[in-house]
Enzyme design. Structure first.
Site, PDB file in Angstrom:
ATOM      1  N   ASP A   1     -23.657  26.708  54.247  1.00  0.00           N
ATOM      2  CA  ASP A   1     -23.064  25.986  52.968  1.00  0.00           C
ATOM      3  C   ASP A   1     -21.867  25.879  52.841  1.00  0.00           C
ATOM      4  O   ASP A   1     -21.108  25.318  51.935  1.00  0.00           O
ATOM      5  CB  ASP A   1     -24.009  26.501  51.793  1.00  0.00           C
ATOM      6  N   GLY A   2     -20.881  27.028  53.492  1.00  0.00           N
ATOM      7  CA  GLY A   2     -19.571  27.140  53.340  1.00  0.00           C
ATOM      8  C   GLY A   2     -19.318  27.852  52.055  1.00  0.00           C
ATOM      9  O   GLY A   2     -18.054  27.876  51.439  1.00  0.00           O
TER      10      GLY A   2
ATOM     11  N   ASP B   1     -14.044  37.272  66.668  1.00  0.00           N
ATOM     12  CA  ASP B   1     -13.306  36.363  65.666  1.00  0.00           C
ATOM     13  C   ASP B   1     -13.095  37.122  64.577  1.00  0.00           C
ATOM     14  O   ASP B   1     -12.349  36.416  63.451  1.00  0.00           O
ATOM     15  CB  ASP B   1     -14.508  35.454  65.277  1.00  0.00           C
TER      16      ASP B   1
HETATM   17  P1  AMP Z   1     -18.548  36.307  59.911  1.00  0.00           P
HETATM   18  O1  AMP Z   1     -19.799  37.024  60.730  1.00  0.00           O
HETATM   19  O2  AMP Z   1     -18.698  36.296  58.488  1.00  0.00           O
HETATM   20  O3  AMP Z   1     -17.448  36.705  60.770  1.00  0.00           O
HETATM   21  O4  AMP Z   1     -18.934  34.651  60.147  1.00  0.00           O
HETATM   22  C1  AMP Z   1     -19.016  34.357  61.499  1.00  0.00           C
HETATM   23  C2  AMP Z   1     -18.887  32.799  61.361  1.00  0.00           C
HETATM   24  O5  AMP Z   1     -19.981  32.153  60.651  1.00  0.00           O
HETATM   25  C3  AMP Z   1     -17.651  32.300  61.196  1.00  0.00           C
HETATM   26  O6  AMP Z   1     -17.275  31.325  61.786  1.00  0.00           O
HETATM   27  C4  AMP Z   1     -17.805  31.910  59.505  1.00  0.00           C
HETATM   28  O7  AMP Z   1     -16.910  30.938  58.902  1.00  0.00           O
HETATM   29  C5  AMP Z   1     -19.274  31.372  59.613  1.00  0.00           C
HETATM   30  N1  AMP Z   1     -19.939  31.493  58.235  1.00  0.00           N
HETATM   31  C6  AMP Z   1     -20.372  32.629  57.942  1.00  0.00           C
HETATM   32  N2  AMP Z   1     -20.935  32.406  56.448  1.00  0.00           N
HETATM   33  C7  AMP Z   1     -20.666  31.097  56.334  1.00  0.00           C
HETATM   34  C8  AMP Z   1     -21.229  30.248  55.272  1.00  0.00           C
HETATM   35  N3  AMP Z   1     -21.888  30.585  54.228  1.00  0.00           N
HETATM   36  N4  AMP Z   1     -21.205  28.936  55.508  1.00  0.00           N
HETATM   37  C9  AMP Z   1     -20.580  28.380  56.699  1.00  0.00           C
HETATM   38  N5  AMP Z   1     -19.959  29.376  57.632  1.00  0.00           N
HETATM   39  C10 AMP Z   1     -20.304  30.231  57.465  1.00  0.00           C
HETATM   40 MG    MG Z   2     -15.577  36.143  60.159  1.00  0.00          MG
END
Ligand code: AMP
Ligand code: MG
Length: 530
Positions: free
Chosen positions: A140-141, A275
């Protein structure tokens, strides 16, 4: 008069100098041949400022008064763009838990552009939790209050501890409900939405390069690396093959320094995917991170990683090396020589080991690390800390109070450390005997240095924090904030501004984890759900 935010100078180099996505819709897609997509923040109903860090605002010339205005809250909730801001999401890929995951990108981060301050320094501003982007991949972003409090407080705590990190300007609640299944166990709940504004010289990650390499887009890979060198590594000179290697070498050094700091303060990132690795060696992406209460090198706060414990405290240096290997693979097409890249990776290991030894010597208050004696002294200490549950932060603070000048008795020595132990019953005769043996060796080693106890304590207290953002403290602040009481978020922000000072009035926030927090969600276990 116009708000100061509207009078800042936004240079927005990233979107000015690098190719962007030609499609401007927010729908999830593979974005090729581009480093970013334009993406507008989603407006929210009722934004409220929970906290802001005035030192971060000052980085780009905003005063505290500028931050306590409705316009500030509107901008940093994503409802309005200030003059000169350009909103975009970055494209990157990454290796997650050891496997190539393809395109990831800013799924819920939206950059507002790069502001140039009066000194000519450039700071990128980024909202986290401001709505859908082309990289949201079915999610959901958005972000919830609990994870946003954690990101906000920890960013600033790390900065004041002297650990390289992205900063946090502001934390606002949105007035929107966001549904999360915190432990992915079929219990979705509505939580309060929130947005954090993060600030860093650059948000470029290892995965920013990996994505173009994976797509064999060598021209774009080169363009991004040239951009990075020209903006964030100017001292290396105009980009060419040699400069690329010097750049990689420097990323290796900065990463080694970062991990040494994490080891020093007892920080576990929890999701060291490529990432989530900054090319500036900053701590980035505060998700299911945690702090060691009792010293345990096998501990990870991340329930998603519980089986493998890939990202456990004691494995972080090795993982950073693995991640650097992926970055080396990604930039290989620009260099086409294996040996110098391998040399840089070996340099990483050397930098880490040397940095680690020097850091441990500092934690122990030794003048310099003497390999012959100190290597085993440190190894034996770490074994000792695992014998009985010992609070890491309290242990080092108390060790600074051990007298090496007054020939203390065994009882006196043990009494100094008493507060650091979680379970007195674990202090068997054998554990006590080993503890005393080690302490006597330590005292003898310190005496060789011929420093005074006072001088040693001052040096130790400057590297061994009294206040860290213990997991249970963050959770207490979250519980209150979820009830509309932001006082503890703001109080912790204040305490953590001076983590090495005694701050007697805040003594309660230096105490070891209470028993109720041992197995409580948020205190000892966290998931990636945020
Ligand atoms: P992270 O594990 O938080 O580093 O996230 C890994 C990937 O998932 C990244 O590309 C984030 O932008 C994406 N992401 C994490 N949570 C969300 C969310 N609630 N909505 C959209 N993308 C997400
Ligand atoms: Mg991240």
């Amino acid at each position: 008069m116009q708000h100061k935010l509207n009078r800042l100078h936004f240079a927005n180099h990233f979107v000015q100098e690098l190719p962007g996505d030609t499609d401007t819709s927010p729908y999830p897609r593979q974005v090729k041949g581009a480093c970013y997509s334009f993406a507008a923040p989603t407006p929210v109903r009722a934004p409220r400022l929970v906290a802001c860090a005035s030192e971060v605002a000052a980085l780009f010339d905003l005063s505290d008064a500028d931050c306590h205005t409705d316009f500030f809250t509107q901008v940093f909730a994503g409802n309005q763009l200030a003059t000169g801001m350009q909103a975009y999401a970055m494209c990157y890929g990454g290796h997650q838990f050891g496997h190539w995951a393809g395109q990831l990108g800013d799924g819920r981060a939206i950059n507002l552009g790069e502001v140039v301050n009066a000194k000519g320094e450039c700071w990128a501003l980024q909202l986290k939790g401001a709505g859908l982007t082309p990289y949201s991949r079915g999610a959901d972003g958005l972000a919830v209050l609990r994870s946003s409090v954690r990101e906000f407080l920890c960013s600033e705590a790390m900065y004041h501890l002297g650990v390289p990190t992205t900063r946090a300007l502001s934390l606002v609640t949105t007035g929107e409900q966001v549904v999360r299944d915190m432990f992915y166990d079929g219990n979705p709940q509505a939580e309060l939405g929130a947005v954090v504004c993060r600030v860093a010289p650059s948000f470029i990650r290892f995965g920013s390069f990996e994505i173009h390499a994976a797509r064999q887009d060598v021209a774009l890979l080169r363009q991004l690396l040239d951009y990075t060198i020209r903006h964030d590594f100017k001292h290396l000179g105009e980009p060419n093959t040699e400069v690329y290697l010097a750049w990689f070498n420097e990323v290796c050094e900065k990463t080694a320094e970062l991990i040494v700091h994490w080891q020093r303060v007892g920080f576990v990132h929890g999701v060291m995917n490529t990432d989530n690795m900054s090319i500036l060696g900053l701590t980035i992406d505060y998700g299911p991170y945690g702090w060691l209460d009792n010293y345990d090198p096998d501990w990870t706060p991340n329930t998603t990683d519980r089986a493998e414990r890939r990202y456990r405290y004691g494995n972080q240096a090795q993982i950073a090396g693995w991640n650097l290997n992926q970055l080396a693979n990604a930039i290989y097409p620009l260099i086409e020589q294996v040996e110098p890249l391998q040399a840089a990776l070996r340099h990483y290991s050397t930098c880490f080991i040397n940095g680690y030894h020097d850091m441990m010597a500092e934690k122990l208050g030794l003048q310099v690390f003497e390999p012959e004696t100190d290597k085993v002294l440190i190894e034996d200490l770490l074994k000792l800390l695992s014998l009985a549950e010992t609070d890491m932060s309290i242990f080092y603070r108390r060790l600074a109070d051990i007298s090496t000048e007054s020939e203390p008795s065994d009882q006196q020595l043990l009494a100094v450390l008493n507060e650091a132990y979680y379970q007195p019953a674990q202090l068997t005769d054998a554990v006590i005997a080993q503890t005393l043996t080690w302490l006597r060796r330590y005292i003898a080693r310190v005496q060789q240095d011929k420093t005074t106890d006072l001088d040693r304590k001052q040096r130790m207290d400057a590297v061994n924090p009294k206040y860290v953002l213990r997991n249970y403290l963050a959770q207490l602040a979250i519980d209150k904030a979820e009830q509309g009481d932001n006082s503890m978020v703001n109080e912790l922000l204040e305490v953590l501004r001076h983590p090495y000072d005694e701050q007697a009035q805040y003594q309660q926030w230096a105490q070891k984890r209470p028993d109720w927090a041992r197995t409580k969600a948020g205190c000892s276990m966290l998931s990636c759900s945020s």
